[in-house]
Design a protein around this motif. Structure first.
Motif, PDB file in Angstrom:
ATOM      1  N   SER A  15       0.851  -1.196   0.000  1.00 31.16           N
ATOM      2  CA  SER A  15       0.000   0.000   0.000  1.00 31.16           C
ATOM      3  C   SER A  15       0.885   1.242   0.000  1.00 31.16           C
ATOM      4  O   SER A  15       1.795   1.364   0.826  1.00 31.16           O
ATOM      5  CB  SER A  15      -0.917   0.018   1.231  1.00 31.16           C
ATOM      6  N   VAL A  16       0.610   2.151  -0.932  1.00 32.25           N
ATOM      7  CA  VAL A  16       1.425   3.357  -1.086  1.00 32.25           C
ATOM      8  C   VAL A  16       0.501   4.572  -1.094  1.00 32.25           C
ATOM      9  O   VAL A  16      -0.428   4.633  -1.903  1.00 32.25           O
ATOM     10  CB  VAL A  16       2.237   3.321  -2.395  1.00 32.25           C
ATOM     11  N   ASP A  18      -0.922   8.491  -1.648  1.00 33.48           N
ATOM     12  CA  ASP A  18      -0.899   9.433  -2.770  1.00 33.48           C
ATOM     13  C   ASP A  18       0.359  10.301  -2.754  1.00 33.48           C
ATOM     14  O   ASP A  18       0.755  10.833  -1.717  1.00 33.48           O
ATOM     15  CB  ASP A  18      -2.144  10.333  -2.678  1.00 33.48           C
ATOM     16  N   ILE A  22       7.712   5.851  -5.621  1.00 32.60           N
ATOM     17  CA  ILE A  22       7.795   4.393  -5.546  1.00 32.60           C
ATOM     18  C   ILE A  22       9.167   3.904  -5.987  1.00 32.60           C
ATOM     19  O   ILE A  22       9.728   2.982  -5.407  1.00 32.60           O
ATOM     20  CB  ILE A  22       6.682   3.754  -6.401  1.00 32.60           C
ATOM     21  N   VAL A  35      -0.531  -3.701 -10.184  1.00 34.88           N
ATOM     22  CA  VAL A  35      -1.406  -2.713  -9.549  1.00 34.88           C
ATOM     23  C   VAL A  35      -2.819  -3.271  -9.429  1.00 34.88           C
ATOM     24  O   VAL A  35      -3.394  -3.755 -10.411  1.00 34.88           O
ATOM     25  CB  VAL A  35      -1.416  -1.398 -10.355  1.00 34.88           C
ATOM     26  N   GLY A  38      -5.676   2.064  -7.897  1.00 31.70           N
ATOM     27  CA  GLY A  38      -4.939   3.308  -8.075  1.00 31.70           C
ATOM     28  C   GLY A  38      -4.126   3.326  -9.359  1.00 31.70           C
ATOM     29  O   GLY A  38      -4.273   2.448 -10.217  1.00 31.70           O
ATOM     30  N   VAL A  40      -0.072   4.367 -11.032  1.00 33.55           N
ATOM     31  CA  VAL A  40       1.331   4.736 -10.873  1.00 33.55           C
ATOM     32  C   VAL A  40       1.754   5.533 -12.103  1.00 33.55           C
ATOM     33  O   VAL A  40       1.595   5.068 -13.234  1.00 33.55           O
ATOM     34  CB  VAL A  40       2.246   3.499 -10.712  1.00 33.55           C
ATOM     35  N   TYR A  81       5.615   7.466  -9.417  1.00 34.24           N
ATOM     36  CA  TYR A  81       4.893   8.137  -8.341  1.00 34.24           C
ATOM     37  C   TYR A  81       3.476   7.578  -8.226  1.00 34.24           C
ATOM     38  O   TYR A  81       2.870   7.171  -9.237  1.00 34.24           O
ATOM     39  CB  TYR A  81       4.776   9.644  -8.605  1.00 34.24           C
ATOM     40  N   ALA A  82       2.937   7.603  -7.017  1.00 35.58           N
ATOM     41  CA  ALA A  82       1.562   7.178  -6.791  1.00 35.58           C
ATOM     42  C   ALA A  82       0.624   8.326  -7.130  1.00 35.58           C
ATOM     43  O   ALA A  82       0.696   9.392  -6.538  1.00 35.58           O
ATOM     44  CB  ALA A  82       1.368   6.746  -5.340  1.00 35.58           C
ATOM     45  N   ASP A  85      -3.972   7.036  -3.835  1.00 38.54           N
ATOM     46  CA  ASP A  85      -3.530   5.892  -3.041  1.00 38.54           C
ATOM     47  C   ASP A  85      -3.440   4.663  -3.944  1.00 38.54           C
ATOM     48  O   ASP A  85      -4.353   4.391  -4.724  1.00 38.54           O
ATOM     49  CB  ASP A  85      -4.507   5.619  -1.895  1.00 38.54           C
ATOM     50  N   VAL A  86      -2.330   3.952  -3.817  1.00 36.75           N
ATOM     51  CA  VAL A  86      -2.078   2.795  -4.685  1.00 36.75           C
ATOM     52  C   VAL A  86      -1.951   1.525  -3.852  1.00 36.75           C
ATOM     53  O   VAL A  86      -1.308   1.517  -2.798  1.00 36.75           O
ATOM     54  CB  VAL A  86      -0.791   2.998  -5.515  1.00 36.75           C
TER      55      VAL A  86
END
Length: 204
Positions: A15-16, A18, A22, A35, A38, A40, A81-82, A85-86
């Motif tokens: 879980s990453v 916003d 990454i 994924v 979300g 990326v 980058y996220a 939320d990813v």
């Protein structure tokens, strides 16, 4: 028909939040990411500091840059980058390579995704080689699904790999023609057909 999401049991949930970074140039590839929620955003930045968005990895997709690094044992050369939320499934490099060798379906899914993304990157390169930013911008605006694009002008410039000032001039010209309306941090598309027609003038 199977998809990469069917292999979530092979990895661990990641879980990453916003806006999180990454991966970055020089980072070692620690996992093959699928994924599940979300988006990326994958970018490249040159020595002059100019950034271009290469592609976005959405639900069910994998990152071609990550795949390339895993297959070549080379570090990342771009940023990830996220966008929101990813959530993703992280499959270790060892398990990834074992699946490629032993599971024909997994192998086909990975390389099909790889081939599709390479095609998209070719389109990005073609656009960058075309000097008429107004044509590229018109095509980009015409292809967006939403009537209101909530992005600042420097963010649009990153999408196209050009300077904010160039985008600003083109947007102003489009607004004067009645094709769009420029707001604070957003652009509203008013005449998608006119933008689409302008965008293909280079081929005439």
């Amino acid at each position: 028909m199977q998809t990469l999401v069917d292999y979530i049991s092979q990895g661990e949930l990641l879980s990453v939040p916003d806006g999180s970074l990454i991966f970055a140039p020089g980072d070692e590839t620690r996992a093959f990411l699928i994924v599940t929620e979300g988006v990326v955003r994958v970018e490249q930045t040159n020595n002059a500091g100019r950034t271009v968005v290469l592609y976005r990895v959405e639900t069910g997709d994998s990152c071609v840059l990550t795949t390339t690094c895993l297959l070549s044992d080379r570090p990342y050369s771009g940023f990830g980058y996220a966008d929101g939320d990813v959530k993703a499934i992280a499959i270790t490099p060892t398990k990834f390579r074992n699946l490629l060798r032993s599971d024909n379906c997994f192998q086909e899914l990975v390389f099909r995704s790889f081939a599709q993304r390479v095609g998209e990157l070719t389109d990005v390169i073609d656009d960058l080689l075309e000097h008429r930013t107004d044509l590229r911008l018109a095509r980009w605006l015409a292809k967006t699904n939403a009537s209101e694009i909530k992005m600042k002008q420097h963010e649009i410039a990153q999408e196209l790999g050009t300077a904010r000032e160039v985008v600003s001039r083109a947007l102003k010209a489009f607004e004067e023609r009645g094709w769009i309306k420029i707001g604070r941090g957003n652009v509203t598309v008013l005449d998608r057909d006119a933008l689409r027609t302008h965008g293909v003038l280079v081929n005439v």
